[in-house]
Design a protein around this motif. Structure first.
Motif, PDB file in Angstrom:
ATOM      1  N   PRO A 272       0.828  -1.251   0.072  1.00 26.63           N
ATOM      2  CA  PRO A 272      -0.015  -0.174   0.158  1.00 26.63           C
ATOM      3  C   PRO A 272       0.846   1.333  -0.157  1.00 26.63           C
ATOM      4  N   GLY A 273       1.866   1.259   0.776  1.00 26.37           N
ATOM      5  CA  GLY A 273       2.785   2.614   0.749  1.00 26.37           C
ATOM      6  C   GLY A 273       3.396   2.661  -0.598  1.00 26.37           C
ATOM      7  N   ALA A 274       3.651   1.953  -1.397  1.00 19.61           N
ATOM      8  CA  ALA A 274       4.211   1.794  -2.621  1.00 19.61           C
ATOM      9  C   ALA A 274       3.315   2.446  -3.592  1.00 19.61           C
ATOM     10  N   ARG A 275       1.895   2.186  -3.490  1.00 12.53           N
ATOM     11  CA  ARG A 275       1.158   2.820  -4.247  1.00 12.53           C
ATOM     12  C   ARG A 275       0.718   4.103  -3.899  1.00 12.53           C
ATOM     13  N   ALA A 276       0.728   4.554  -2.703  1.00 12.71           N
ATOM     14  CA  ALA A 276       0.504   5.907  -2.084  1.00 12.71           C
ATOM     15  C   ALA A 276       1.478   6.685  -2.437  1.00 12.71           C
ATOM     16  N   LEU A 277       2.937   6.305  -2.500  1.00 13.13           N
ATOM     17  CA  LEU A 277       4.227   7.138  -2.710  1.00 13.13           C
ATOM     18  C   LEU A 277       4.736   6.623  -4.068  1.00 13.13           C
ATOM     19  N   GLY A 278       4.616   7.204  -5.068  1.00 13.43           N
ATOM     20  CA  GLY A 278       5.247   6.698  -6.331  1.00 13.43           C
ATOM     21  C   GLY A 278       4.379   5.883  -6.995  1.00 13.43           C
ATOM     22  N   GLY A 279       3.184   5.549  -6.795  1.00 14.99           N
ATOM     23  CA  GLY A 279       2.220   4.596  -7.549  1.00 14.99           C
ATOM     24  C   GLY A 279       1.778   5.125  -8.774  1.00 14.99           C
ATOM     25  N   ARG A 280       1.869   6.361  -8.977  1.00 15.56           N
ATOM     26  CA  ARG A 280       1.212   6.867  -9.991  1.00 15.56           C
ATOM     27  C   ARG A 280       2.601   7.842 -11.082  1.00 15.56           C
ATOM     28  N   PRO A 281       2.574   7.591 -12.058  1.00 13.08           N
ATOM     29  CA  PRO A 281       3.827   8.357 -12.976  1.00 13.08           C
ATOM     30  C   PRO A 281       3.621   9.744 -12.697  1.00 13.08           C
ATOM     31  N   LEU A 282       4.913  10.549 -12.494  1.00 14.74           N
ATOM     32  CA  LEU A 282       5.255  11.762 -12.321  1.00 14.74           C
ATOM     33  C   LEU A 282       4.646  12.649 -13.417  1.00 14.74           C
ATOM     34  N   GLY A 283       4.752  11.892 -14.702  1.00 17.53           N
ATOM     35  CA  GLY A 283       4.500  12.730 -15.890  1.00 17.53           C
ATOM     36  C   GLY A 283       5.869  13.067 -16.506  1.00 17.53           C
ATOM     37  N   GLU A 284       6.023  13.816 -17.710  1.00 15.41           N
ATOM     38  CA  GLU A 284       7.107  13.955 -18.624  1.00 15.41           C
ATOM     39  C   GLU A 284       8.060  15.255 -18.063  1.00 15.41           C
ATOM     40  N   ALA A 285       7.129  15.965 -17.555  1.00 13.09           N
ATOM     41  CA  ALA A 285       7.976  17.367 -17.189  1.00 13.09           C
ATOM     42  C   ALA A 285       9.172  17.164 -15.905  1.00 13.09           C
ATOM     43  N   PRO A 286      10.196  17.837 -16.420  1.00 11.84           N
ATOM     44  CA  PRO A 286      11.411  17.686 -15.525  1.00 11.84           C
ATOM     45  C   PRO A 286      10.971  18.405 -14.038  1.00 11.84           C
ATOM     46  N   ILE A 287      11.820  18.158 -12.927  1.00  9.32           N
ATOM     47  CA  ILE A 287      11.388  18.840 -11.740  1.00  9.32           C
ATOM     48  C   ILE A 287      12.636  19.459 -11.331  1.00  9.32           C
ATOM     49  N   ALA A 288      11.993  20.976 -11.082  1.00 12.06           N
ATOM     50  CA  ALA A 288      13.099  22.084 -10.489  1.00 12.06           C
ATOM     51  C   ALA A 288      13.770  21.455  -9.435  1.00 12.06           C
ATOM     52  N   ARG A 289      15.172  21.657  -9.437  1.00  9.56           N
ATOM     53  CA  ARG A 289      15.978  21.523  -8.337  1.00  9.56           C
ATOM     54  C   ARG A 289      15.906  22.546  -7.151  1.00  9.56           C
ATOM     55  N   LEU A 290      15.919  22.071  -5.899  1.00  8.20           N
ATOM     56  CA  LEU A 290      15.520  23.152  -4.701  1.00  8.20           C
ATOM     57  C   LEU A 290      16.754  23.740  -4.507  1.00  8.20           C
TER      58      LEU A 290
END
Length: 584
Positions: A272-290
């Protein structure tokens, strides 16, 4: 390189490396073993290891004085390890492949403890070892027998007259070592190998152009967690890397060395934890670095799955309502990060950031959740709310006398150090290890670092992790701390007028942290759900040797909590603004 370093380099690959199809050995171990580790081609790994980041670092001329110093401190390494005076380096150089299976990884450590100290292991463990020749196998078999204290009459008969020895140990299963050609089978108790060809290869991996460092088939090595524990393990899959994930989740794994990068691939069951966190694709857009971040791990987040994984069915109506109120306001991703502002003996600068859809609703939910926590932890902890920049800032602090049941050799009080803090500010739910770090996060909201983090197709996880940068910062902190102690001592000695009394700083001869950063690149990981399995991939300059670095990291990034150097925070009750902290 020093003799100690050479011996370690010779022994470690014998337990950790390979490039021939690993299924050759995996299929020879019992199918019901809780773990099977295969090391198919030691010579190939030894040859390739010099091209890794660690290999290049150890070859640096600037590092040789440190290796020599360590060699002097450790002295006779074979003696320190409890090994007899035998040509172990030469013997290990004749190992072609090795594999092991048993009821737990702890049982494997018991086997090595028996070989080192004579302590009788109590579990069935099987080790298979392929030597480069029949003669080499006899030499290895005899040396292991000598180390374990097998009767000389059995060892003298090895070769033409006998192909096995047996060792009876009081209170433990018998140990036997049988040789067939160039293969050795070392077994405890009832452990037995599977006849070659009796079943198909246990490997699910295909061919690779790199050197296979290790292949493994494991069951989870500790009891499966549920609820919050499952979620924390899921966070660890991205943040702590594949070695943590192997032990906590089990599954099928392979580590391949390609150039100077260790590529780790694994499959393990969905939770269940793997579905809650990371269970759906993030999409194609890159993520900004903090901004000013050494480690950044972003998961997709599904609030409905998060609620299911928490198992609120058994919670009181009030508790469940508080949690649902907060969950309902959360966005679609969560980022766990570690600042690059690391000090020795400091609370780990960790920050969880989750965007919220409705800030007022999130604040209401957080307030309700903090009330529930305070009621449930009455007597053990207190919850305080000291708003910061017009945002609530809750801090959870253990009551005096409360201690963590952890047997760790740390020069700090973890209970007094870790004071989890929570806030909703700038359109996000923020959670950090103490209030000072959370205030710093609020002040820096909206600031982005240079570049972006790519998202693998279909992945619910995207990371960039500069762990050597973390270690190098901790290393700099140690040097500064020792220098800070030495400076006033030397000043006092000089003032005393004692000629030549100044003390030499023993760390002055150590290399700079730039040398540590020189060869290592940030790690990246991705994972996606495929049916009822999680597909996990990691790329890193760190291989299995990183397991030895983790304890140093845990100690090296901690110091008593409080303002960072250069920051100024006023005593409670002062009405003056804190300009340095930005309170204006």
């Amino acid at each position: 390189m020093t003799s100690s370093a050479l011996l370690l380099a010779a022994l470690a690959p014998a337990l950790l490396g390979g490039s021939r199809p690993a299924g050759d050995h995996l299929a020879l171990h019992p199918e019901d073993a809780a773990f099977t580790l295969s090391v198919p081609d030691v010579p190939a790994l030894v040859e390739a290891y010099g091209g890794t980041a660690w290999g290049a670092l150890l070859a640096e001329p600037e590092l040789q004085p440190l290796l020599e110093m360590l060699d002097g401190l450790t002295g006779d390494l074979t003696g320190n390890l409890g090994l007899l005076d035998l040509p172990w380096m030469e013997l290990m150089g004749q190992v072609q492949a090795v594999s092991m299976s048993g009821p737990s990884l702890g049982a494997a450590f018991e086997l090595f403890s028996a070989m080192q100290e004579g302590a009788p292991p109590k579990a069935d463990v099987l080790m298979l070892m392929d030597a480069t020749s029949d003669e080499a196998a006899v030499s290895l078999q005899r040396a292991m027998g000598q180390q374990l204290g097998v009767e000389a009459s059995q060892l003298d008969a090895l070769g033409a007259a006998s192909a096995s020895w047996t060792l009876a140990m009081p209170g433990a299963p018998a140990m036997r070592c049988e040789r067939s050609g160039s293969r050795l089978e070392l077994a405890l108790g009832e452990a037995r190998s599977v006849a070659e060809g009796a079943r198909s290869s246990a490997s699910r991996f295909g061919a690779t152009a790199g050197v296979v460092v290790m292949e493994a088939r494991l069951e989870p090595q500790w009891e499966a967690a549920a609820g919050v524990g499952d979620l924390l393990q899921t966070l660890g899959e991205g943040f702590m890397g594949p070695w943590f994930t192997m032990a906590s989740r089990g599954g099928d794994w392979r580590v391949v060395l390609e150039g100077d990068r260790f590529m780790t691939d694994g499959w393990f069951p969905v939770t269940p934890g793997a579905r809650a966190l990371g269970g759906r694709p993030l999409g194609e857009a890159p993520i900004a670095r903090l901004e000013e971040t050494s480690v950044q791990v972003t998961y997709s987040l599904q609030a409905a799955e998060l609620e299911r994984s928490l198992g609120l069915e058994g919670a009181s109506e009030q508790d469940a309502a508080a949690v649902r109120s907060l969950l309902g306001s959360l966005g679609d991703r969560a980022t766990l990060s570690m600042s690059n502002k690391i000090s020795v003996l400091s609370a780990p600068p960790l920050l969880m950031t989750i965007p919220v859809q409705d800030e007022e609703a999130a604040r209401t939910g957080l307030e309700a959740l903090m009330g529930v926590l305070e009621a449930q932890l009455a007597g053990a902890a207190t919850v305080t709310n000291k708003p910061y920049r017009k945002s609530p800032l809750y801090t959870l602090e253990a009551a005096e006398g409360i201690e963590l049941d952890l047997d760790l050799p740390l020069p700090i009080d973890l209970v007094g150090l870790l004071k989890p803090s929570f806030s909703v500010a700038g359109g996000a739910l923020l959670v950090s290890t103490n209030a000072s770090q959370l205030k710093r996060a609020i002040r820096s909201q909206g600031e982005e670092g240079e570049g972006v983090i790519a998202v693998q197709d279909g992945s619910g996880l995207a990371t960039e992790e500069d762990w050597m940068g973390v270690l190098a910062a901790a290393y700099d902190g140690v040097l500064a701390l020792v220098g800070g102690f030495m400076a006033p001592m030397n000043s006092a000695l000089e003032d005393s007028g004692m000629e030549g009394a100044a003390l030499d700083n023993p760390l002055d001869a150590l290399p700079s942290s730039d040398l540590l950063r020189k060869h290592f690149r940030p790690a990246s990981r991705w994972r996606r759900i495929e049916g009822d399995l999680v597909r996990y991939h990691s790329e890193s300059s760190f291989g299995p040797e990183f397991l030895a670095v983790i304890p140093m990291l845990a100690v090296g990034v901690m110091k008593p909590s409080g303002p960072a150097p250069g920051e100024f925070e006023l005593e409670e009750g002062s009405s003056l603004p804190n300009a340095e902290a930005g309170d204006y």
